[in-house]
Design a protein around this motif. Structure first.
Motif, mmCIF file in Angstrom:
data_model
loop_
_atom_site.group_PDB
_atom_site.id
_atom_site.type_symbol
_atom_site.label_atom_id
_atom_site.label_comp_id
_atom_site.label_asym_id
_atom_site.label_seq_id
_atom_site.Cartn_x
_atom_site.Cartn_y
_atom_site.Cartn_z
ATOM 1 N N SER A 23 0.839 -1.203 0.000
ATOM 2 C CA SER A 23 0.000 0.000 0.000
ATOM 3 C C SER A 23 0.866 1.243 0.000
ATOM 4 C CB SER A 23 -0.944 0.018 1.207
ATOM 5 O OG SER A 23 -0.229 0.123 2.417
ATOM 6 N N MET A 24 0.319 2.319 -0.572
ATOM 7 C CA MET A 24 0.995 3.608 -0.630
ATOM 8 C C MET A 24 0.019 4.699 -0.201
ATOM 9 S SD MET A 24 4.025 2.944 -1.941
ATOM 10 C CE MET A 24 4.855 1.725 -2.965
ATOM 11 N N ALA A 25 0.408 5.483 0.790
ATOM 12 C CA ALA A 25 -0.362 6.666 1.164
ATOM 13 C C ALA A 25 0.199 7.846 0.378
ATOM 14 C CB ALA A 25 -0.264 6.919 2.661
ATOM 15 N N LEU A 26 -0.606 8.395 -0.512
ATOM 16 C CA LEU A 26 -0.153 9.453 -1.413
ATOM 17 C C LEU A 26 -0.592 10.822 -0.910
ATOM 18 C CD1 LEU A 26 -0.941 7.908 -4.930
ATOM 19 C CD2 LEU A 26 1.160 7.724 -3.580
ATOM 20 N N GLY A 27 0.334 11.768 -0.938
ATOM 21 C CA GLY A 27 0.013 13.138 -0.564
ATOM 22 C C GLY A 27 -0.680 13.853 -1.709
ATOM 23 N N ILE A 28 -1.992 13.724 -1.771
ATOM 24 C CA ILE A 28 -2.780 14.401 -2.807
ATOM 25 C C ILE A 28 -2.971 15.870 -2.427
ATOM 26 C CG2 ILE A 28 -5.008 14.466 -3.994
ATOM 27 C CD1 ILE A 28 -3.307 12.032 -4.716
ATOM 28 N N ILE A 66 -1.746 -2.504 -5.890
ATOM 29 C CA ILE A 66 -1.247 -1.824 -4.693
ATOM 30 C C ILE A 66 -2.340 -0.908 -4.152
ATOM 31 C CG2 ILE A 66 0.491 -0.219 -3.804
ATOM 32 C CD1 ILE A 66 2.343 -1.206 -6.085
ATOM 33 N N ALA A 67 -2.622 -1.012 -2.875
ATOM 34 C CA ALA A 67 -3.649 -0.172 -2.259
ATOM 35 C C ALA A 67 -3.184 1.280 -2.232
ATOM 36 C CB ALA A 67 -3.948 -0.652 -0.845
ATOM 37 N N VAL A 68 -4.058 2.186 -2.665
ATOM 38 C CA VAL A 68 -3.750 3.615 -2.708
ATOM 39 C C VAL A 68 -4.578 4.331 -1.649
ATOM 40 C CG1 VAL A 68 -3.831 5.722 -4.089
ATOM 41 C CG2 VAL A 68 -3.191 3.550 -5.158
ATOM 42 N N GLU A 69 -3.899 5.058 -0.777
ATOM 43 C CA GLU A 69 -4.563 5.874 0.234
ATOM 44 C C GLU A 69 -4.329 7.341 -0.108
ATOM 45 O OE1 GLU A 69 -3.917 2.632 3.848
ATOM 46 O OE2 GLU A 69 -2.726 4.476 3.826
ATOM 47 N N ALA A 70 -5.403 8.101 -0.198
ATOM 48 C CA ALA A 70 -5.315 9.508 -0.597
ATOM 49 C C ALA A 70 -5.370 10.404 0.631
ATOM 50 C CB ALA A 70 -6.453 9.856 -1.552
ATOM 51 N N MET A 71 -4.305 11.165 0.843
ATOM 52 C CA MET A 71 -4.238 12.101 1.967
ATOM 53 C C MET A 71 -4.540 13.510 1.456
ATOM 54 S SD MET A 71 -0.901 10.692 4.071
ATOM 55 C CE MET A 71 0.259 10.923 2.709
ATOM 56 N N CYS A 72 -5.638 14.090 1.937
ATOM 57 C CA CYS A 72 -6.075 15.414 1.488
ATOM 58 C C CYS A 72 -6.409 16.278 2.700
ATOM 59 C CB CYS A 72 -7.317 15.303 0.604
ATOM 60 S SG CYS A 72 -7.237 14.037 -0.678
ATOM 61 N N GLU A 112 -14.625 10.562 -8.128
ATOM 62 C CA GLU A 112 -14.452 10.095 -9.501
ATOM 63 C C GLU A 112 -13.460 8.937 -9.603
ATOM 64 O OE1 GLU A 112 -13.319 13.467 -11.783
ATOM 65 O OE2 GLU A 112 -15.354 14.302 -11.895
ATOM 66 N N ASN A 113 -12.527 8.878 -8.657
ATOM 67 C CA ASN A 113 -11.485 7.845 -8.711
ATOM 68 C C ASN A 113 -11.623 6.826 -7.589
ATOM 69 O OD1 ASN A 113 -9.509 8.887 -10.915
ATOM 70 N ND2 ASN A 113 -9.931 10.698 -9.665
ATOM 71 N N LYS A 114 -12.828 6.719 -7.035
ATOM 72 C CA LYS A 114 -13.000 5.892 -5.838
ATOM 73 C C LYS A 114 -12.693 4.418 -6.072
ATOM 74 C CE LYS A 114 -18.068 5.364 -6.173
ATOM 75 N NZ LYS A 114 -18.291 6.196 -7.373
ATOM 76 N N LYS A 115 -12.883 3.927 -7.283
ATOM 77 C CA LYS A 115 -12.599 2.510 -7.510
ATOM 78 C C LYS A 115 -11.098 2.221 -7.501
ATOM 79 C CE LYS A 115 -12.636 2.386 -12.605
ATOM 80 N NZ LYS A 115 -13.286 1.756 -13.778
ATOM 81 N N PHE A 116 -10.285 3.275 -7.598
ATOM 82 C CA PHE A 116 -8.833 3.104 -7.540
ATOM 83 C C PHE A 116 -8.269 3.441 -6.155
ATOM 84 C CE2 PHE A 116 -9.847 4.424 -11.933
ATOM 85 C CZ PHE A 116 -9.414 3.289 -12.612
ATOM 86 N N ILE A 117 -9.101 4.015 -5.292
ATOM 87 C CA ILE A 117 -8.634 4.515 -3.995
ATOM 88 C C ILE A 117 -9.132 3.592 -2.889
ATOM 89 C CG2 ILE A 117 -8.813 6.427 -2.352
ATOM 90 C CD1 ILE A 117 -8.901 8.318 -4.769
#
Length: 644
Positions: A409-414, A446-452, A473-478
């Motif tokens: 998994s990756m927590a991405l700084g959106i 890979i699990a994607v975590e969106a940090m906003c 809009e991108n929930k199926k990827f997040i």
């Protein structure tokens, strides 16, 4: 010499934090005898027991009866009365269920831990246990991130007052820590304060140890205490130290070793010790977890932290300031890839660990790629999770290699999906690049975590809703997301250059001698309550697509439990679980409590008055103290019992 390294409450109970194992490894590599103590997990292992919580509820009943018999209640009485009443009415069932809840979290078979209904019940039960503790020690608010009382961190004298035995739920644990320090003939005790929720408990622990031992040197270090001390001049730093002999600010390996050596030479160091801010990582050993109670953590198997890098390679984001640096983030440094692979193999074999969390500011994708290839080449059966920037280099090909090399998994700084705000915060990445990175990672498995976050200075309603729409809009990827409120921190570019961000004024309230609070006002129109409510409602609506929990549970970002659920159930597990409605499967029983007062009216009135007091203190008076608080509280009318 025996050196104790102590990790105080309150913090995550699902696994060890990295600071104690890193310092332990460094000192042991230099032939020092180390006693590592995780007082955090030891405290909650004691508190979250049937007998402990039953005794607390009995004490709550006595306090409640004393208040209920009073002829009238002032504002402070009302706040306490409501807390005590709610604990008895809503939490009477908790002691009988608490140990079973903890056993779910430790279920090594996974049968109960990965059963969503049982897991949900366990989370609710443990969080309810924390509410019992908070009620007994009112006005304390306690969870696994926060330890808050109204005035404890205002000044050294308030910190000392809040360390009193009757205000400290961790006192019994501290007594046991002191016993072990005595048994092991400890000469140097270091307390690692990594997070804000540990500040008051850490000072309370140091004060208790000082009362027990006059001949032990007590030092403190870690990101949270560093952030406090570096903002003060030398005179104030010494005042803040209180029970500590010394404090190590910034990175602590070398200065901690130097401190131990100087004590062995008979010297008596005192005051502030400056550590490194750019120490190379090549010579750092692997974290050493030997001596920590891995079987006590609230997790079915260990997920160990590791640090492939330190600092941030980008280091330009205007909102960012944390960790061991005076401004922004620390200089970026990496371990050697071969060392990382060897360390992970060593730790996996030693502790039976196949999941790791890379605790770092941001992992350079190219380095992560080389690591993934090396792990695949060595055929290591391990998985890893970490934080990243959503860079253009995260192509489908690279992400496939990352997945094959153990990336889980990756927590991405959106941060934001507003192009204007991304430019203002100096993110250096466009929304198109973010979308590509998110899709590439998710498509690789890979699990994607969106940090906003929202409410950044000058953010409009349209800006905030754009971020929410990006997630939708991108929930199926997040796999998970968070959209929290922006908070201003002292060493960020925003705080250092406020006019660039539409901020007209920054202030700290008078009476805040420690300097933990930072407030600001913006030029032009403030966001209206109606607008913020619309944003909050949109986030709530969006959240329904995921099975979310608060930290540190499964369904919150970058946690031990979340990592284990990804490994067991895949990156879509929290969206799939949301469809089954697990949050509604467990209802808690209520207990009827006799009251001479109108409890519903009292609760509403007391909370309204409390909010008014703090609004007045912070934004009108811009001054806080117990005396000022009491003066405002005294203006509210007493509440009388209902007429029968």
């Amino acid at each position: 010499m025996t050196i104790a390294i102590i990790y105080p409450p309150t913090c995550d109970t699902t696994g060890p934090y990295l600071s104690v194992p890193i310092l332990t490894a460094w000192l042991r590599s230099h032939n020092k005898k180390v006693l590592p103590i995780d007082a955090n997990i030891e405290a909650y292992n004691y508190l979250l027991k049937e007998n402990t919580l039953s005794d607390m509820l009995n004490s709550i009943r006595k306090l409640y009866r004393a208040l209920d018999e009073k002829p009238s209640l002032n504002h402070s009485d009302q706040m306490k009365y409501v807390q005590l009443y709610n604990a008895m009415a809503k939490l009477n069932w908790v002691p009988d269920n608490i140990e079973d809840a903890v056993s779910v979290m430790r279920d090594s078979t996974g049968g109960r831990f990965f059963n969503a209904e049982e897991y949900e019940k366990a989370v609710i039960t443990i969080e309810a246990g924390l509410k019992i503790i908070s009620a007994l020690y009112h006005p304390l608010y306690l969870d696994f991130q926060n330890y808050r009382t109204p005035f404890s961190l205002l000044s050294p004298s308030q910190i000392k007052a809040d360390a009193a035995t009757d205000k400290n739920p961790f006192h019994s644990t501290y007594k046991r820590v002191a016993d072990r320090i005595k048994e092991n003939n400890v000469s140097l005790a270091g307390i690692s304060i990594a997070f804000p929720g540990q500040i008051q408990p850490g000072f309370s622990l140091a004060g208790y140890l000082r009362s027990c031992f006059t001949d032990i040197h007590i030092t403190v270090g870690g990101p949270a205490i560093t952030q406090i001390l570096l903002r003060h001049d030398h005179e104030n730093q010494l005042k803040i130290l209180g029970p500590f002999d010394t404090a190590i600010i910034y990175e602590g390996e070398e200065p901690f070793l130097d401190l131990a050596n100087s004590l062995e030479r008979g010297e008596k160091p005192a005051g502030i010790i400056n550590g490194s801010i750019d120490k190379p990582m090549e010579k750092l050993p692997a974290p050493d977890f030997d001596g920590l109670p891995l079987d006590l953590y609230f997790s079915p198997e260990p997920v160990l932290p590791y640090d492939p890098s330190r600092g941030c390679y980008w280091g330009k984001c205007s909102f960012c300031h944390y960790g061991l640096s005076s401004e922004g983030t620390a200089k970026y440094r990496e371990r050697n890839i071969n060392d990382i692979v060897n360390h992970l193999k060593q730790l996996s074999n030693r502790w039976g660990c196949k999941n790791f969390y890379f605790s770092q500011d941001a992992f350079l994708p190219e380095t992560a790629h080389r690591l993934g290839l090396a792990i695949k080449e060595k055929n290591l059966d391990i998985h890893w999770s970490t934080d990243m920037r959503p860079e253009a280099s995260l192509t489908p090909e690279m992400c496939a290699d990352l997945k094959a090399g153990g990336a889980l998994s990756m927590a991405l700084g959106i941060e934001s999906a507003s192009p204007r705000l991304l430019k203002l915060i100096r993110k250096g990445i466009t929304t198109d690049t973010m979308i590509t990175a998110v899709k590439s990672l998710a498509s690789a498995g890979i699990a994607v975590e969106a940090m906003c976050f929202n409410n950044f200075p000058t953010e409009t309603l349209k800006d905030a809703l754009a971020t929410i729409e990006f997630i939708r809009e991108n929930k199926k990827f997040i796999s998970l997301f968070i959209d929290g409120r922006f908070g201003l921190s002292h060493g960020s570019r925003v705080a250092l250059n406020p006019s660039e961000y539409g901020i007209s004024e920054i202030w700290q309230v008078s009476g805040d001698e420690i300097g933990t609070g930072l407030f600001y006002s913006i030029r032009g129109r403030e966001r209206s309550i109606k607008e913020q409510t619309k944003i909050d409602n949109a986030i709530d609506s969006l959240s329904a697509y995921w099975w979310l929990h608060d930290y540190p549970w499964a369904g919150s970002l970058s946690t031990v439990h979340t990592i284990l659920w990804y490994e067991k159930r895949g990156r879509d597990t929290f969206r799939k679980s949301a469809k089954k409605g697990h949050r509604t499967t467990f209802s808690t029983p209520m207990t009827k409590i006799k009251s001479r007062y109108d409890i519903k009216s009292m609760e509403y009135t007391a909370l309204e008055n409390e909010a008014e007091i703090w609004q007045t203190l912070v934004y009108e008076h811009r001054a806080v103290s117990p005396e000022r608080y009491n003066n405002l509280a005294a203006k509210f009318p007493l509440i009388q019992p209902e007429k029968r």
